[in-house]
Write an enzyme that holds these catalytic residues in place. Structure first.
Site, PDB file in Angstrom:
ATOM      1  N   LYS A 194      45.479  45.023  47.413  1.00 42.93           N
ATOM      2  CA  LYS A 194      45.822  43.517  47.034  1.00 42.93           C
ATOM      3  C   LYS A 194      45.466  42.406  47.970  1.00 42.93           C
ATOM      4  CE  LYS A 194      48.740  45.242  43.421  1.00 42.93           C
ATOM      5  NZ  LYS A 194      48.611  46.552  43.304  1.00 42.93           N
TER       6      LYS A 194
HETATM    7  C1  LIG Z   1      48.113  47.302  42.115  1.00 42.96           C
HETATM    8  C2  LIG Z   1      47.682  48.688  42.506  1.00 42.96           C
HETATM    9  C3  LIG Z   1      46.959  49.514  41.717  1.00 42.96           C
HETATM   10  C4  LIG Z   1      46.582  48.874  40.446  1.00 42.96           C
HETATM   11  O1  LIG Z   1      45.787  48.020  40.198  1.00 42.96           O
HETATM   12  P1  LIG Z   1      45.571  46.818  38.923  1.00 42.96           P
HETATM   13  O2  LIG Z   1      44.759  45.885  39.326  1.00 42.96           O
HETATM   14  O3  LIG Z   1      47.112  46.510  38.625  1.00 42.96           O
HETATM   15  O4  LIG Z   1      45.019  47.851  37.879  1.00 42.96           O
HETATM   16  C5  LIG Z   1      46.386  50.516  42.144  1.00 42.96           C
HETATM   17  N1  LIG Z   1      46.464  51.073  43.423  1.00 42.96           N
HETATM   18  C6  LIG Z   1      47.661  50.550  44.192  1.00 42.96           C
HETATM   19  C7  LIG Z   1      47.656  50.926  45.459  1.00 42.96           C
HETATM   20  C8  LIG Z   1      47.874  49.357  43.790  1.00 42.96           C
HETATM   21  O5  LIG Z   1      48.664  48.619  44.817  1.00 42.96           O
END
Ligand SMILES: *Cc1c(COP(=O)(O)O)cnc(C)c1O
Length: 470
Positions: A112
Site C-alpha cells: 500500500k
Molecule cells: C491490502 C492488501 C491486500 C489486498 O489488496 P486489494 O487491493 O485490496 O485487493 C493484499 N495483501 C496485503 C498485504 C494487503 O495489505
C-alpha cells in the site's frame, strides 16, 4: 483526462477533482473516460527506464490537465525515494516459471506504500494550489492505516483520523500507526470490531451535522482504494515486471493476493493500455466472494472468517464495481441498478457479458490455510525466500494455475513477512526479523486515544480537532 462515475450521474471530473473527491457523489467510483493506449514500440521503448521514469511515462496520460510531466516526476521522485530498495519493486526468481515481485520495500512494509506515498504528495500539491485543507477519516484493520499515516504525517494541510478496533490489530501494525508522532495524526482505538469502526466512518461521510460544522467549511476525504489515484500508481509495477521479463515480445501472467480488488484491477488497467498480460490470477483465501463470482457468477456476501491473511478477509470488494462497469459496456444506468439491488439484497448475479469478459483475462483460486502454509514452506525450502501469508496465497494460486511452462508467472508480494511473524513461524519454523530501518519500532512511545464504540463520541472528537477548509 476526464473521469466518469460507474453509476452514471455524478459530474465528470479531472484528475485533481477525482483525487480530492475519492468516491463519486452518486455512490459510484471514478474511472477514466477511456483507457490510454501504448503501442508495442512505445512499450518496447520503456525497457531499462528507472522506476520513477517509468512511472512518469505510464501515469502521464491519466494526469493530463492537472499535472505537468515535470510536476509528476518531482512527486514520484520524492515518493519513491522513501523506498529502501533502489529498484523500488525488485523482481525475484523462484524457479524456471515462478517469480515474486517485492512490493514491500516502502516505509510500512506493505504494498500500500507504493500508492499512498504518492497519494499523500498529490493531496499536498493540489491543496497548496487551492490554498485548502483536507480532513482524512478512515478505518483500518491494519495495513491501510499505517501506510496512510506515514504518507501524510507532518503535512500542514491535512489532518488524519484513523480508527482501529482496539486490541484487534497486531502489535507491529498498531505500533506502525501509534508511534508516528505528528500533530496532524490522530489514532483512535475504538471499542468494537473493524466493521463497527468502518460503519462509523461511512456514517460520518454522510452526516449533515458533520458537513455543516465549521460553517460548512469541513472537507472530508478517504484514502481507501476507491480513490482512483491509488489504482493508477499500482499500474506502474505491472509494466515494470513485464518489461523485465521480455514484454512486449513476451506475455506475462500475474497472481494477485486479493481483498478489495484494487491491486488486481490495476493489472486489468495495464492490460487495457496494451501491456501483453497472459492471465490475471485472482487469489482469495476462504473469504471467497470473488472466486465464486468469477467461477459461477454468484456475487453474494457471507460472514467473514478471520484468517492469517487479514487484508484479504473481506465481505465485498469495492473495486469489483469498476471491472463490472467496464465489462458491461460502461452503462452507468444499468450499473446503478445492479449495484442498488446488490446493496439491498447483499447478492447479485453477474450478466453473461460480464462473465465472458472477465473469463477472457481473469482466473481465480480459493486458497485455504493448509495450502497457504504449504506454499510458504515450498518457497523457503526451494529458494530461501520467506513469504508473508498473503503472498503465499498468491503463490499457491500461481503454481496451481497450469499455465504454459514458457509463460513467466509473477506473484505480487504484498507484505513483508515480518509484519506477520506468528503465521510465518508456524509454517516455516523460523521467525522473520523486522528490517533494520524499522527495528526500533518496539522502543518508540505510542500515542492514541481510547474512545467508546459510539458514533457521537467519535464524531465529536473528529469535529473538535479537525481544521476547517478555506
Ligand atoms: C491490502 C492488501 C491486500 C489486498 O489488496 P486489494 O487491493 O485490496 O485487493 C493484499 N495483501 C496485503 C498485504 C494487503 O495489505
Amino acid at each position: 483526462m476526464k473521469y466518469i462515475s460507474t453509476r452514471g450521474s455524478a459530474p465528470a471530473l479531472d484528475f485533481e477533482g477525482v483525487t480530492l473527491a475519492g468516491l463519486a457523489s452518486d455512490g459510484g467510483l471514478y474511472v477514466p473516460e477511456s483507457w490510454p493506449q501504448f503501442s508495442e514500440s512505445e512499450i518496447a521503448d520503456m525497457a531499462g527506464l528507472s522506476y520513477v521514469e517509468l512511472a512518469v511515462r505510464v501515469m502521464t496520460p491519466f494526469v493530463e490537465g492537472s499535472l505537468t510531466p515535470e510536476e509528476l516526476r518531482d512527486l514520484c521522485t520524492r515518493a519513491y525515494g522513501r523506498f529502501s530498495h533502489q529498484a523500488v519493486t525488485p523482481l525475484v526468481q523462484l524457479d524456471q516459471q515462478q517469480w515474486v515481485l517485492e512490493l514491500f520495500h516502502g516505509p510500512t512494509l506493505a504494498f500500500k506504500d507504493v500508492a499512498l506515498q504518492l497519494l499523500g504528495r498529490l493531496f499536498e500539491h493540489f491543496l497548496a494550489k487551492s490554498d485548502d485543507h483536507l480532513t482524512i477519516v478512515g478505518a483500518t484493520s491494519g495495513d491501510t492505516g499505517s501506510a496512510a499515516i506515514d504518507a501524510v504525517a507532518g503535512r500542514e494541510r491535512i489532518d488524519i483520523f484513523m480508527l482501529h478496533p482496539k486490541g484487534r490489530v497486531s502489535d507491529v501494525q498498531r505500533r506502525q500507526m501509534t508511534t508516528v508522532r505528528a500533530p496532524n495524526v490522530h489514532n483512535l482505538a475504538i471499542d468494537g470490531s473493524f466493521d463497527d469502526a468502518q460503519a462509523m466512518v461511512k456514517r460520518m461521510f454522510n452526516d449533515p451535522a458533520m458537513a455543516a460544522s465549521h460553517g460548512g467549511r469541513f472537507r472530508i476525504s478517504a484514502v481507501n482504494s476507491i480513490n482512483w489515484a491509488r489504482l493508477m500508481a499500482q499500474v506502474v509495477y505491472y509494466f515494470a515486471a513485464a518489461l523485465q521479463l521480455g514484454a512486449p515480445a513476451r506475455k506475462v501472467a500475474f497472481s494477485v493476493p486479493t481483498g478489495n480488488f484494487g491491486d488486481v484491477f490495476a493489472g486489468y488497467v495495464a492490460a487495457k493500455m496494451g501491456l501483453p498480460v497472459e492471465r490475471l490470477i485472482v487469489a482469495t483465501n476462504v473469504n471467497d466472494i470473488l472466486h465464486r463470482a468469477l467461477t459461477s457468477g454468484d456475487y453474494s456476501t457471507g460472514t467473514v472468517t478471520p484468517t492469517a491473511a487479514p487484508s484479504m478477509d473481506i465481505q465485498v470488494s469495492s473495486n469489483f464495481e469498476r471491472l463490472l462497469f467496464d465489462l458491461g459496456g460502461r452503462d452507468g444506468v444499468a450499473m446503478a441498478q445492479q449495484m442498488g439491488s446488490f446493496e439491498a439484497s447483499k447478492a447479485m448475479q453477474l450478466t453473461n457479458s460480464q462473465r465472458d469478459g472477465a473469463a477472457s483475462l481473469l482466473t481465480s483460486a480459493r486458497v485455504d490455510q493448509a495450502q497457504m502454509a504449504q506454499a510458504m514452506g515450498w518457497a523457503a525450502e526451494c529458494c530461501g525466500q520467506t513469504l508473508d501469508p498473503h503472498t503465499a496465497i498468491g503463490l499457491h494460486a500461481a503454481r496451481s494455475a497450469r499455465l504454459d511452462p514458457s509463460t513467466p508467472v509473477v506473484t505480487l508480494a504484498t507484505a513483508h513477512p515480518a509484519k506477520f511473524p506468528d503465521a510465518v513461524e508456524r509454517a516455516t519454523g523460523a521467525r522473520p526479523d523486522l528490517p533494520r530501518r524499522v527495528g526500533d519500532l518496539f522502543e518508540r512511545s505510542e500515542a492514541m486515544v481510547d474512545l467508546p464504540g459510539e458514533y457521537d463520541a467519535v464524531a465529536e472528537f473528529v469535529s473538535k480537532r479537525a481544521t476547517p477548509s478555506s
